[in-house]
Design a protein around this motif. Structure first.
Motif, PDB file in Angstrom:
ATOM      1  N   ALA A 175     128.477  42.084   6.458  1.00 24.54           N
ATOM      2  CA  ALA A 175     129.340  42.958   5.428  1.00 24.54           C
ATOM      3  C   ALA A 175     128.916  42.773   3.751  1.00 24.54           C
ATOM      4  CB  ALA A 175     130.751  42.748   5.757  1.00 24.54           C
ATOM      5  N   CYS A 176     128.914  41.606   3.604  1.00 23.35           N
ATOM      6  CA  CYS A 176     128.558  41.308   2.030  1.00 23.35           C
ATOM      7  C   CYS A 176     127.185  41.788   1.580  1.00 23.35           C
ATOM      8  CB  CYS A 176     128.732  39.961   1.821  1.00 23.35           C
ATOM      9  SG  CYS A 176     130.430  39.196   1.960  1.00 23.35           S
ATOM     10  N   PHE A 177     126.180  41.491   2.687  1.00 18.90           N
ATOM     11  CA  PHE A 177     124.785  42.087   2.382  1.00 18.90           C
ATOM     12  C   PHE A 177     124.735  43.597   2.171  1.00 18.90           C
ATOM     13  CE2 PHE A 177     120.763  43.697   3.959  1.00 18.90           C
ATOM     14  CZ  PHE A 177     119.999  43.089   3.474  1.00 18.90           C
ATOM     15  N   LYS A 178     125.676  44.248   3.168  1.00 13.27           N
ATOM     16  CA  LYS A 178     125.593  45.656   3.082  1.00 13.27           C
ATOM     17  C   LYS A 178     126.316  46.044   1.739  1.00 13.27           C
ATOM     18  CE  LYS A 178     125.727  46.859   7.958  1.00 13.27           C
ATOM     19  NZ  LYS A 178     126.626  47.053   9.121  1.00 13.27           N
ATOM     20  N   ALA A 179     127.252  45.402   1.084  1.00 15.43           N
ATOM     21  CA  ALA A 179     128.057  45.626   0.058  1.00 15.43           C
ATOM     22  C   ALA A 179     127.052  45.437  -1.222  1.00 15.43           C
ATOM     23  CB  ALA A 179     129.060  44.840  -0.083  1.00 15.43           C
ATOM     24  N   PHE A 180     126.435  44.390  -1.189  1.00 14.14           N
ATOM     25  CA  PHE A 180     125.438  44.111  -2.392  1.00 14.14           C
ATOM     26  C   PHE A 180     124.367  45.281  -2.380  1.00 14.14           C
ATOM     27  CE2 PHE A 180     126.933  39.497  -2.414  1.00 14.14           C
ATOM     28  CZ  PHE A 180     127.431  39.894  -3.755  1.00 14.14           C
ATOM     29  N   ALA A 220     122.014  39.702  -2.360  1.00  8.97           N
ATOM     30  CA  ALA A 220     121.650  40.129  -0.784  1.00  8.97           C
ATOM     31  C   ALA A 220     120.708  39.200  -0.308  1.00  8.97           C
ATOM     32  CB  ALA A 220     121.248  41.660  -0.898  1.00  8.97           C
ATOM     33  N   LEU A 221     119.531  38.926  -1.099  1.00  2.00           N
ATOM     34  CA  LEU A 221     118.509  38.315  -0.599  1.00  2.00           C
ATOM     35  C   LEU A 221     118.823  36.646  -0.581  1.00  2.00           C
ATOM     36  CD1 LEU A 221     115.365  39.875  -2.349  1.00  2.00           C
ATOM     37  CD2 LEU A 221     115.846  39.912   0.106  1.00  2.00           C
ATOM     38  N   ASN A 222     119.581  36.339  -1.135  1.00  7.47           N
ATOM     39  CA  ASN A 222     120.351  34.945  -0.909  1.00  7.47           C
ATOM     40  C   ASN A 222     120.817  34.678   0.571  1.00  7.47           C
ATOM     41  OD1 ASN A 222     119.445  33.781  -3.090  1.00  7.47           O
ATOM     42  ND2 ASN A 222     121.146  34.456  -4.303  1.00  7.47           N
ATOM     43  N   LEU A 223     121.549  36.068   0.843  1.00  4.75           N
ATOM     44  CA  LEU A 223     122.251  35.975   2.460  1.00  4.75           C
ATOM     45  C   LEU A 223     121.028  36.117   3.567  1.00  4.75           C
ATOM     46  CD1 LEU A 223     125.306  38.112   1.663  1.00  4.75           C
ATOM     47  CD2 LEU A 223     125.125  35.858   1.960  1.00  4.75           C
ATOM     48  N   GLU A 225     113.238  45.371   3.755  1.00  8.10           N
ATOM     49  CA  GLU A 225     113.847  46.643   2.827  1.00  8.10           C
ATOM     50  C   GLU A 225     114.364  46.178   1.790  1.00  8.10           C
ATOM     51  OE1 GLU A 225     116.082  49.566   4.576  1.00  8.10           O
ATOM     52  OE2 GLU A 225     114.812  49.992   6.278  1.00  8.10           O
ATOM     53  N   ALA A 226     115.186  45.151   1.778  1.00  4.13           N
ATOM     54  CA  ALA A 226     115.838  44.294   0.478  1.00  4.13           C
ATOM     55  C   ALA A 226     114.680  43.907  -0.580  1.00  4.13           C
ATOM     56  CB  ALA A 226     116.838  43.324   1.158  1.00  4.13           C
ATOM     57  N   ARG A 227     113.612  43.245   0.406  1.00  6.72           N
ATOM     58  CA  ARG A 227     112.629  42.674  -0.600  1.00  6.72           C
ATOM     59  C   ARG A 227     111.681  43.827  -1.442  1.00  6.72           C
ATOM     60  NH1 ARG A 227     110.081  38.448   3.693  1.00  6.72           N
ATOM     61  NH2 ARG A 227     108.533  38.239   2.091  1.00  6.72           N
ATOM     62  N   ASP A 228     111.389  44.739  -0.475  1.00  4.66           N
ATOM     63  CA  ASP A 228     110.788  45.941  -1.122  1.00  4.66           C
ATOM     64  C   ASP A 228     111.554  46.486  -2.267  1.00  4.66           C
ATOM     65  OD1 ASP A 228     108.751  47.991  -1.281  1.00  4.66           O
ATOM     66  OD2 ASP A 228     110.296  49.321  -0.609  1.00  4.66           O
ATOM     67  N   LEU A 229     113.061  46.709  -2.188  1.00  2.00           N
ATOM     68  CA  LEU A 229     113.772  47.279  -3.142  1.00  2.00           C
ATOM     69  C   LEU A 229     113.860  46.304  -4.234  1.00  2.00           C
ATOM     70  CD1 LEU A 229     115.772  49.567  -3.588  1.00  2.00           C
ATOM     71  CD2 LEU A 229     117.625  48.176  -2.799  1.00  2.00           C
ATOM     72  N   ARG A 230     113.901  44.952  -3.841  1.00  5.87           N
ATOM     73  CA  ARG A 230     113.898  44.165  -5.262  1.00  5.87           C
ATOM     74  C   ARG A 230     112.755  44.298  -6.162  1.00  5.87           C
ATOM     75  NH1 ARG A 230     112.271  40.027  -8.659  1.00  5.87           N
ATOM     76  NH2 ARG A 230     114.004  38.705  -8.992  1.00  5.87           N
ATOM     77  N   GLN A 276     104.713  59.482   0.405  1.00  9.04           N
ATOM     78  CA  GLN A 276     103.730  58.182   0.502  1.00  9.04           C
ATOM     79  C   GLN A 276     104.522  57.060  -0.019  1.00  9.04           C
ATOM     80  OE1 GLN A 276      98.978  58.872  -0.224  1.00  9.04           O
ATOM     81  NE2 GLN A 276     100.042  60.214  -1.648  1.00  9.04           N
ATOM     82  N   ARG A 277     105.519  57.187  -0.514  1.00 11.36           N
ATOM     83  CA  ARG A 277     106.094  56.101  -1.364  1.00 11.36           C
ATOM     84  C   ARG A 277     107.562  55.834  -0.629  1.00 11.36           C
ATOM     85  NH1 ARG A 277     103.126  55.043  -6.316  1.00 11.36           N
ATOM     86  NH2 ARG A 277     101.793  56.874  -6.577  1.00 11.36           N
ATOM     87  N   SER A 278     108.060  54.578  -0.665  1.00 14.64           N
ATOM     88  CA  SER A 278     109.057  54.394   0.282  1.00 14.64           C
ATOM     89  C   SER A 278     110.353  55.004  -0.005  1.00 14.64           C
ATOM     90  CB  SER A 278     109.410  52.826   0.260  1.00 14.64           C
ATOM     91  OG  SER A 278     109.388  52.301  -0.938  1.00 14.64           O
ATOM     92  N   ILE A 279     110.879  55.024  -1.284  1.00 11.91           N
ATOM     93  CA  ILE A 279     112.203  55.518  -1.584  1.00 11.91           C
ATOM     94  C   ILE A 279     112.225  57.175  -1.704  1.00 11.91           C
ATOM     95  CG2 ILE A 279     113.840  55.480  -3.419  1.00 11.91           C
ATOM     96  CD1 ILE A 279     113.212  52.927  -4.324  1.00 11.91           C
TER      97      ILE A 279
END
Length: 875
Positions: free
Chosen positions: A96-101, A124-127, A133-138, A361-364
């Motif tokens: 839940a905290c990962f989704k919130a972050f 989020a990545l600490n969790l 997806e989180a790493r790509d967004l980071r 062609q790009r993720s976002i």
């Protein structure tokens, strides 16, 4: 007091059930694209259970979908604040905290609050450090932060940008300078018709010369693009880094109205796009056939001038930004809903398709397209599919302006205004440009790739399944000229790779309509004079060109994906004699020399390069042989074994693989080593007579031909058995795990290879233990393998562990290695691994026996199942 407590507990339980029903209703509304309705359901549920993290995070997601970013941040704050105060950190309820972050980070990104977004993604990545997806967004958010810092330094407004910036923000009418330009389609007199209010802050308010200078600066200067997209002000005081000892404290962030930044010039372009779409729709018949703005209305002329002037400019600016940076592409993706409908206009179809392809062609930005198409599929998806219906022979594979470009180059060459080299460069640049058909195919393929994670997109796209697959299938076989085959066929096959991921209906349609065409396309590509040879001929002097290597890699990719999703397609592919086409492709060095192109020799990892072709051919071969190992003819068997051994020899001593396994990182070589090991295991253990031929085993009984005095001599093995086994032993040693395999890595490539190697070496031990083995097999020593596999047995899990257990058992049954296995406590390890499984089977048997013999136990089981299903059945 006890009765009061029970009453309170009952009321709390009833409220929790009601809140859960509201959550499920909200989830259904969210899947259907009714985001406002979903928010209402979640808010209703929160009235019954304020501490439900799932309700808050789902509500935040729905709020992001309807651009309520501040409300989404507030919803995420509730979860984060609750975890900080009552759970002393975020690890107790990490999901839940990962989704919130991550969702709060998405909202911050939408508000251009990059520093806060980066801090949230780091939390989020600490969790969940491995979340892709989180790493790509980071990575993308980090790049945005760097750009924001750069923009802050540049926002002194450099002189080069002052004129355009002033023109975009001035409120009085522009003085339009009159200058005749041959290649300019705009009419300055039409621009004068626009009201001052229509020009203020708009691209339509720029003169042709000012807009031309703006485009030139955006094309040539990254700092100009940074300034164009950067908002002024809006600095945040809440994104200060926290010390490591206090990283889980104080992560609630309050948004203030005064922190909203001044719009950027890009924001003005997005407003232009929105206004253009509104006016364009008013001037066209709607669904009921009515035109909302008639020709005789005073605003009609001004609307036509604004649309005809502004849309080409908007498309040009957005395309430059989208094609030069992931970050800028993500910022421009808000315009998807304004640009995509313009595909219906013949005037701007090519430019719109070009921009849609960049976004896809790009993720976002591709996710934004998939979400938009999932919510509003009609007419947007059909508009792209309609472009597939072009006849390749008529539409060709060239840019619409190629003929004009080539004619001008020829004229300049004839007049002596240009050298032959420059004229050829102009022609080659024209060939590099994509045709409308290529753009449409690529956009649809990328859209399907982005939409595979969206339930709403897959549901809506299913309505167009037949038309989409038909459109792609026709371009696998329609082209007769090699140039079209290399470019159009390759893109169609690449799109099919992604279409297969959209569900069972698409997989069935592809199997029925494309299987034969894909195999025939592969066969044509592999023949001398295919599409690649034509393109290679144009590149003898160097350079690069899209699909210069032909369509082999993408056709192979489509076939591999097809047999993975639809194993029933293997029979048809095998009947089409595909193995004889695949065998020559299973060798990287042979591919490189055959193509004979310098760019390929140095870029073997590109999508169409020999390395990719060889890997995909090996993968498809492994699937075909896995389904029917007996179908491999002896001549192909010998050729295949020689090619596989050469591939293993090219890898050297596998030290790179060993280093990656020890460091617990992905080893690139395993991508092709995995199918090679699988094929060898299948051929040696399942293909009739293959192992006997390899070890030169004499048949027990052989009929002597009439007129012969002695049996025919045994043919020499295709490869040296001892050399091949030594290579496989080296691979096994390199794959030795450093520690126990984590649950998330179960079934990963290294584990699959260990399992296949265990089957192979178990088979070798079993054959060696038979009476009178061939000399080459008798001399084989597997003692070192016993030690490796016993150690792997203790560290592996799942099916790989099962295969290794079978291998250890067979080694223990061989008298030569029995004592070795005992000394290593291999049998005790097997017993410890099997004991829980045996006990579980025994417990399950006893439970089923009680249910059959005891009415009370049967009643309790029915009640338990009813209680489990009750929450799911709530409406």
């Amino acid at each position: 007091m006890e009765a009061d407590m029970k009453s309170r507990q009952k009321k709390t339980g009833e409220k929790a059930k009601t809140a859960e029903k509201c959550r499920l209703r909200g989830n259904e509304a969210l899947k259907e694209g009714d985001y406002v309705g979903a928010i209402e359901h979640y808010e209703e549920g929160l009235e019954y259970k304020r501490d439900s993290k799932a309700l808050w995070t789902n509500k935040a997601l729905a709020e992001i979908k309807v651009f309520r970013f501040h409300e989404a941040i507030t919803s995420c704050n509730k979860v984060i604040e609750y975890a900080e105060i009552f759970e002393e950190g975020f690890t107790k309820n990490a999901d839940a905290c990962f989704k919130a972050f991550t969702r709060r980070a998405m909202a911050f990104r939408a508000l251009h609050r990059w520093e806060e977004a980066l801090l949230d993604i780091d939390d989020a990545l600490n969790l969940f450090p491995r979340d892709k997806e989180a790493r790509d967004l980071r990575d993308k958010t980090h790049a945005a932060c760097e750009e924001a810092r750069q923009a802050k330094k540049l926002q002194a407004v450099p002189p080069a940008a002052a004129e355009v910036d002033a023109a975009l923000h001035r409120q009085e009418p522009l003085q339009v300078r009159v200058e005749i330009e041959e290649s300019d389609d705009e009419d300055e007199n039409d621009v004068k018709l626009l009201e001052p209010s229509a020009q203020a802050g708009s691209l339509a308010g720029l003169s042709k010369q000012e807009f031309g200078r703006l485009l030139k600066r955006l094309k040539e200067g990254s700092s100009e693009r940074v300034l164009f997209c950067a908002r002024r002000g809006g600095e945040s005081q809440s994104a200060k880094p926290k010390p490591a000892s206090d990283r889980w404290v104080g992560r609630k962030i309050d948004m203030k109205v005064e922190e909203i930044a001044e719009p950027s010039q890009l924001d003005g372009v997005l407003k232009d796009a929105e206004r253009c779409l509104v006016l364009w729709k008013k001037r066209r018949p709607n669904a009921e056939g009515k035109i909302l703005m008639q020709d005789d209305e005073p605003e009609a002329r001004e609307a036509d001038v604004f649309v005809s002037t502004c849309i080409p400019r908007v498309l040009a600016v957005l395309h430059i930004l989208a094609s030069n940076s992931d970050h800028h592409c993500a910022l421009t993706a808000q315009a998807v809903r304004y640009i995509w409908p313009l595909l219906a206009s013949d005037s701007w179809r090519y430019e719109v398709t070009q921009l849609l392809m960049e976004w896809s062609q790009r993720s976002i930005s591709s996710k934004a397209m998939a979400e938009f198409a999932g919510r509003y599929p009609d007419p947007h998806i059909p508009l792209l599919i309609e472009m597939l219906k072009q006849d390749t022979k008529k539409a060709g594979v060239l840019h619409p302006g190629f003929e004009d470009r080539a004619k001008k180059a020829a004229d300049r060459l004839e007049l002596g205004q240009q050298s032959v080299e420059d004229a050829m460069e102009d022609v080659l640049q024209g060939l590099l440009a994509h045709s409308p058909l290529e753009l449409a195919i690529s956009t649809l393929g990328n859209l399907c790739l982005a939409g595979q994670a969206s339930a709403s997109f897959k549901e809506q796209a299913a309505a167009f399944c037949s038309d989409l697959v038909d459109g792609l299938a026709q371009h696998l076989s329609q082209s007769t000229d090699p140039l079209s085959r290399g470019r159009i066929c390759g893109r169609a096959a690449g799109a099919i790779c992604n279409v297969l991921r959209l569900g069972e209906a698409f997989a069935v349609a592809v199997q029925e309509k494309c299987t034969k065409s894909l195999v025939e396309a592969l066969r044509e590509e592999c023949q001398q004079g295919g599409g690649n040879s034509v393109m290679q001929g144009l590149l003898k002097e160097g350079g690069t060109m899209p699909f210069a290597t032909g369509a082999k890699a993408r056709v192979l990719g489509a076939l591999v994906n097809l047999v993975i999703v639809r194993p029933t397609a293997l029979a048809e592919i095998r009947e089409l004699r595909t193995l004889e086409v695949l065998l020559p492709l299973i060798e990287i060095q042979a591919q490189t020399s055959a193509e004979g192109c310098a760019p390929l020799a140095t870029s073997t990892d590109e999508e169409g390069g020999p390395r990719v072709v060889a890997i995909r051919a090996t993968l498809l071969t492994s699937r075909l042989l896995g389904a029917d190992a007996a179908s491999l003819p002896q001549d192909m068997e010998a050729d295949l074994l020689r090619r596989l051994q050469r591939m293993l020899g090219d890898a050297g001593d596998f030290s790179a693989v060993k280093a990656c396994i020890r460091a617990d990182i992905e080893a690139p070589d395993l991508e092709w080593l995995d199918p090679v090991v699988r094929i060898l295991t299948i051929v040696l253990t399942k293909t009739p007579g293959a192992f006997d031929r390899l070890v030169a085993r004499l048949p027990r009984c052989e009929e002597i031909p009439e007129g012969a005095d002695e049996p025919s001599s045994v043919a020499s093995p295709s490869v040296k058995f001892e050399d091949l086994i030594e290579q496989l032993m080296n691979i096994t040693a390199a794959l030795q795990p450093r520690q126990h395999v984590a649950p998330e890595n179960e079934g990963a490539t290294p584990s699959r290879m260990r399992g296949n190697l265990a089957l192979l070496f178990g088979f070798l031990s079993e054959e060696q233990a038979k009476e009178d083995p061939p000399p080459v097999l008798r001399e084989l020593g597997l003692s070192s393998m016993a030690e490796l596999f016993v150690d792997m047995l203790r560290r592996e899990r799942g099916s790989a562990q099962h295969n290794i257990g079978v291998c250890v058992t067979k080694l223990a049954l061989n008298p030569r290695y029995r004592q070795k296995v005992r000394d290593l406590n291999g049998l005790e390890t097997l017993h410890q691994i099997q004991l829980p499984k045996v006990q579980a089977r025994k417990s399950e048997t006893m439970r089923l026996h009680r249910l059959e013999t005891s009415a009370e136990d049967k009643k309790a089981e029915i009640l338990r199942r009813f209680q489990q299903q009750a929450p799911k059945g709530g409406q």
